[in-house]
Design a protein around this motif. Structure first.
Motif, PDB file in Angstrom:
ATOM      1  N   PRO A  50      91.530 -69.738  53.864  1.00  0.00           N
ATOM      2  CA  PRO A  50      90.908 -70.018  52.569  1.00  0.00           C
ATOM      3  C   PRO A  50      91.738 -69.501  51.400  1.00  0.00           C
ATOM      4  N   GLU A  51      91.309 -69.838  50.213  1.00  0.00           N
ATOM      5  CA  GLU A  51      91.820 -69.227  48.991  1.00  0.00           C
ATOM      6  C   GLU A  51      90.752 -68.291  48.453  1.00  0.00           C
ATOM      7  N   ASN A  52      91.188 -67.196  47.867  1.00  0.00           N
ATOM      8  CA  ASN A  52      90.254 -66.302  47.207  1.00  0.00           C
ATOM      9  C   ASN A  52      89.701 -66.948  45.941  1.00  0.00           C
ATOM     10  N   ASN A  53      88.571 -66.439  45.505  1.00  0.00           N
ATOM     11  CA  ASN A  53      87.932 -66.934  44.295  1.00  0.00           C
ATOM     12  C   ASN A  53      88.878 -66.777  43.105  1.00  0.00           C
ATOM     13  N   HIS A  54      89.167 -67.880  42.428  1.00  0.00           N
ATOM     14  CA  HIS A  54      90.145 -67.858  41.345  1.00  0.00           C
ATOM     15  C   HIS A  54      89.714 -66.958  40.195  1.00  0.00           C
ATOM     16  N   ALA A  55      88.444 -66.975  39.862  1.00  0.00           N
ATOM     17  CA  ALA A  55      87.966 -66.158  38.742  1.00  0.00           C
ATOM     18  C   ALA A  55      88.156 -64.670  39.038  1.00  0.00           C
ATOM     19  N   THR A  56      87.902 -64.279  40.297  1.00  0.00           N
ATOM     20  CA  THR A  56      88.083 -62.875  40.667  1.00  0.00           C
ATOM     21  C   THR A  56      89.550 -62.482  40.587  1.00  0.00           C
ATOM     22  N   VAL A  57      90.427 -63.383  41.027  1.00  0.00           N
ATOM     23  CA  VAL A  57      91.871 -63.117  40.925  1.00  0.00           C
ATOM     24  C   VAL A  57      92.265 -62.893  39.475  1.00  0.00           C
ATOM     25  N   GLU A  58      91.762 -63.739  38.577  1.00  0.00           N
ATOM     26  CA  GLU A  58      92.110 -63.593  37.162  1.00  0.00           C
ATOM     27  C   GLU A  58      91.578 -62.282  36.587  1.00  0.00           C
TER      28      GLU A  58
ATOM     29  N   LEU B 275      93.937 -59.521  37.701  1.00  0.00           N
ATOM     30  CA  LEU B 275      95.164 -59.545  36.909  1.00  0.00           C
ATOM     31  C   LEU B 275      94.918 -59.001  35.507  1.00  0.00           C
ATOM     32  N   SER B 276      93.794 -59.387  34.914  1.00  0.00           N
ATOM     33  CA  SER B 276      93.469 -58.907  33.567  1.00  0.00           C
ATOM     34  C   SER B 276      93.265 -57.393  33.554  1.00  0.00           C
ATOM     35  N   THR B 277      92.568 -56.885  34.571  1.00  0.00           N
ATOM     36  CA  THR B 277      92.324 -55.443  34.661  1.00  0.00           C
ATOM     37  C   THR B 277      93.628 -54.673  34.782  1.00  0.00           C
ATOM     38  N   LEU B 278      94.591 -55.265  35.460  1.00  0.00           N
ATOM     39  CA  LEU B 278      95.886 -54.612  35.649  1.00  0.00           C
ATOM     40  C   LEU B 278      96.851 -54.887  34.501  1.00  0.00           C
ATOM     41  N   GLY B 279      96.430 -55.703  33.545  1.00  0.00           N
ATOM     42  CA  GLY B 279      97.310 -56.039  32.436  1.00  0.00           C
ATOM     43  C   GLY B 279      98.482 -56.900  32.866  1.00  0.00           C
TER      44      GLY B 279
ATOM     45  N   VAL C 135     106.019 -60.802  43.534  1.00  0.00           N
ATOM     46  CA  VAL C 135     105.559 -59.809  44.514  1.00  0.00           C
ATOM     47  C   VAL C 135     105.865 -60.342  45.909  1.00  0.00           C
ATOM     48  N   VAL C 136     105.706 -59.491  46.894  1.00  0.00           N
ATOM     49  CA  VAL C 136     106.038 -59.853  48.269  1.00  0.00           C
ATOM     50  C   VAL C 136     104.771 -60.201  49.039  1.00  0.00           C
ATOM     51  N   THR C 137     104.809 -61.290  49.791  1.00  0.00           N
ATOM     52  CA  THR C 137     103.674 -61.717  50.616  1.00  0.00           C
ATOM     53  C   THR C 137     103.684 -60.964  51.942  1.00  0.00           C
ATOM     54  N   PRO C 138     102.616 -61.076  52.726  1.00  0.00           N
ATOM     55  CA  PRO C 138     102.608 -60.446  54.050  1.00  0.00           C
ATOM     56  C   PRO C 138     103.738 -60.943  54.948  1.00  0.00           C
ATOM     57  N   GLU C 139     104.274 -62.141  54.664  1.00  0.00           N
ATOM     58  CA  GLU C 139     105.380 -62.682  55.461  1.00  0.00           C
ATOM     59  C   GLU C 139     106.739 -62.324  54.863  1.00  0.00           C
ATOM     60  N   SER C 140     106.736 -61.358  53.923  1.00  0.00           N
ATOM     61  CA  SER C 140     107.976 -60.882  53.288  1.00  0.00           C
ATOM     62  C   SER C 140     108.659 -61.955  52.457  1.00  0.00           C
ATOM     63  N   ARG C 141     107.877 -62.776  51.780  1.00  0.00           N
ATOM     64  CA  ARG C 141     108.405 -63.777  50.874  1.00  0.00           C
ATOM     65  C   ARG C 141     108.003 -63.407  49.445  1.00  0.00           C
ATOM     66  N   ILE C 142     108.780 -63.869  48.507  1.00  0.00           N
ATOM     67  CA  ILE C 142     108.524 -63.536  47.109  1.00  0.00           C
ATOM     68  C   ILE C 142     107.822 -64.702  46.420  1.00  0.00           C
ATOM     69  N   VAL C 143     106.667 -64.427  45.851  1.00  0.00           N
ATOM     70  CA  VAL C 143     105.898 -65.448  45.134  1.00  0.00           C
ATOM     71  C   VAL C 143     105.291 -64.805  43.895  1.00  0.00           C
ATOM     72  N   PRO C 144     104.791 -65.593  42.959  1.00  0.00           N
ATOM     73  CA  PRO C 144     104.092 -65.014  41.807  1.00  0.00           C
ATOM     74  C   PRO C 144     102.848 -64.242  42.260  1.00  0.00           C
ATOM     75  N   ALA C 145     102.516 -63.216  41.538  1.00  0.00           N
ATOM     76  CA  ALA C 145     101.382 -62.358  41.906  1.00  0.00           C
ATOM     77  C   ALA C 145     100.090 -63.151  42.037  1.00  0.00           C
ATOM     78  N   ARG C 146      99.883 -64.127  41.165  1.00  0.00           N
ATOM     79  CA  ARG C 146      98.663 -64.923  41.212  1.00  0.00           C
ATOM     80  C   ARG C 146      98.553 -65.665  42.547  1.00  0.00           C
ATOM     81  N   VAL C 147      99.660 -66.200  43.018  1.00  0.00           N
ATOM     82  CA  VAL C 147      99.662 -66.914  44.292  1.00  0.00           C
ATOM     83  C   VAL C 147      99.374 -65.963  45.439  1.00  0.00           C
ATOM     84  N   ALA C 148     100.009 -64.811  45.425  1.00  0.00           N
ATOM     85  CA  ALA C 148      99.800 -63.827  46.497  1.00  0.00           C
ATOM     86  C   ALA C 148      98.345 -63.386  46.559  1.00  0.00           C
ATOM     87  N   LEU C 149      97.733 -63.182  45.411  1.00  0.00           N
ATOM     88  CA  LEU C 149      96.336 -62.738  45.388  1.00  0.00           C
ATOM     89  C   LEU C 149      95.379 -63.860  45.765  1.00  0.00           C
TER      90      LEU C 149
END
Length: 436
Positions: free
Chosen positions: A111-119, A122-126, A133-147
């Motif tokens: 599945p995908e996580n709830n998009h609103a929660t992801v946002e 990200l907002s809480t972390l500024g 960032v690095v995925t569990p498979e050691s790949r680099i993707v944007p933080a939004r995608v990883a979350l």
């Protein structure tokens, strides 16, 4: 600025296809490389086709490690408007996947996580969400995608709590976080997710990449398949109870169930990563002449819908008996028309219903079993296979106890004899359970 992923990034074809739609809809697509500045200061654009690349394969065998990016064809509400539940029929397209399944198998869903929660995270972390960032498979993707697709944000990991404790400026917050890792006997963490933790301990200042890396990888969810591939060669069907609840002043969402119910069909380009999870311990008898008894209240009806379709498609002659129950007949009678059709064409011989809230005294499937105990015993003595699907802690436990009671009362066995009889049913695979 260089591409977020290098040209030779080792994504498989299906991961590329799956992420392509997500990146296109979430981050936006432009004709160029990743840029740090959008028009008029807008968020940067990403060319997903350039960001995610994979070597071509002549043949792909889809599996848990390489899920098939499937389109969701239909999401239909099964429960009525007055129901206390939200139960959905989900149809998924397997065209081109090469995936095959047997009645009784499960389908794995990434599945995908709830998009609103992801946002909100990200907002809480500024954060912007475009930080690499690095995925569990050691790949680099944007933080939004990883979350969204890489990590579990519904349950804070011990690693996250320890990381935050080490970076908290407030000594009280640091001590509290360490205490939660060592002993949460008060269950404070129950119904609290990553966003709750970040808000509850605002003095923590860990780097975004380290926070993401400390999370637990997002795991697939398994759902009992509710269709026979003999009747639906290019589709797989599910019966999903959508999970929503309110806790700690926030609305909560079941990760996979709300992804399927709310977003997988409606969001353009979204695909569900799927694979078949074989269940060799939950199978129809080899002979279609063998009678079967099925007990599946609520969404536990799913594999039995598959069983009935399978028996109809193969022309099975053996009798089939279903015990189905839920809360109210008026709004919780799942697949009512289909079951009527099975009764009419003979693929279902007998149907017993138990709706717990349609009368003052609660009636459950085990109640109906007790009432039909003599007939159940006769069927078992004639070689019937007995199946149960549903809640392991209560329903399946109560059904098992009733099965032992029927063996004692109608088989005239003592407690040890009844136990031995049921154990022998299990050993010979005539008593099978799909419980969760």
């Amino acid at each position: 600025m260089p591409h977020i992923l290098p040209e030779n990034s080792p994504f498989t074809l299906q991961q590329r296809a799956w992420l392509d739609g997500l990146l296109s809809s979430t981050l936006g697509v432009s004709n160029g490389a990743v840029s740090t500045n959008g028009a008029n200061g807008a968020a940067p654009k990403v060319d997903a086709a350039k960001v995610i690349r994979a070597p071509e394969k002549t043949q792909i065998i889809y599996s848990r490690d390489d899920p098939f990016p499937a389109h969701v064809l239909e999401v239909r509400k099964l429960s009525g408007e007055e129901s206390a539940k939200d139960t959905r029929f989900i149809s998924i397209d397997l065209t081109g996947s090469g995936l095959t399944y047997e009645a009784g198998d499960a389908l794995g869903i990434y599945p995908e996580n709830n998009h609103a929660t992801v946002e909100e995270i990200l907002s809480t972390l500024g954060a912007t969400g475009f930080e690499p960032v690095v995925t569990p498979e050691s790949r680099i993707v944007p933080a939004r995608v990883a979350l969204q697709i890489g990590y579990d944000i519904s349950r804070p990991s011990d690693d996250l709590l320890l990381l935050l404790s080490e970076t908290a400026h407030d000594e009280g917050e640091s001590a509290r976080l360490k205490q939660l890792v060592e002993d949460d006997s008060e269950d404070w963490l129950d119904h609290r997710d990553v966003l709750d933790i970040l808000r509850a301990f605002p003095s923590c200042n860990a780097p975004l990449a380290e926070i993401v890396a400390s999370l637990t990888p997002l795991q697939p969810r398994l759902y009992s398949i509710a269709s026979s591939q003999k009747e639906n060669p290019t589709q797989v069907h599910l019966t999903v109870g959508v999970v929503r609840w309110h806790a700690n002043e926030r609305q909560r969402h079941g990760v996979a169930s709300t992804f399927l119910a709310d977003r997988a069909l409606l969001v353009s380009g979204t695909k569900a990563g799927v694979f078949v999870h074989p269940s060799p311990g939950f199978r129809l008898p080899e002979s279609g002449d063998t009678p079967i008894i099925m007990v599946g209240p609520g969404t536990g009806i799913a594999p039995f819908r598959a069983f009935l379709q399978e028996r109809r498609a193969t022309g099975a002659k053996g009798h089939a008996w279903l015990f189905f129950g839920d809360q109210k007949a008026s709004c919780d009678y799942l697949y009512q028309d289909e079951l009527a059709g099975h009764l009419q064409d003979g693929s279902l011989s007998r149907l017993d219903l138990a709706f717990s809230r349609d009368q003052s005294e609660k009636i459950y499937v085990q109640t109906r079993m007790q009432e039909r105990g003599a007939d159940i015993w006769q069927w078992l003595e004639e070689g019937a296979h007995f199946y149960v699907c549903g809640d392991a802690k209560r329903m399946a436990k109560d059904v098992d106890a009733m099965l032992h009671q029927i063996a004692r009362e109608h088989g005239q066995l003592d407690e040890a004899g009844a136990k031995n009889y049921i154990q022998n049913l299990s050993k010979t695979r005539r008593y099978q359970r799909d419980v969760y």
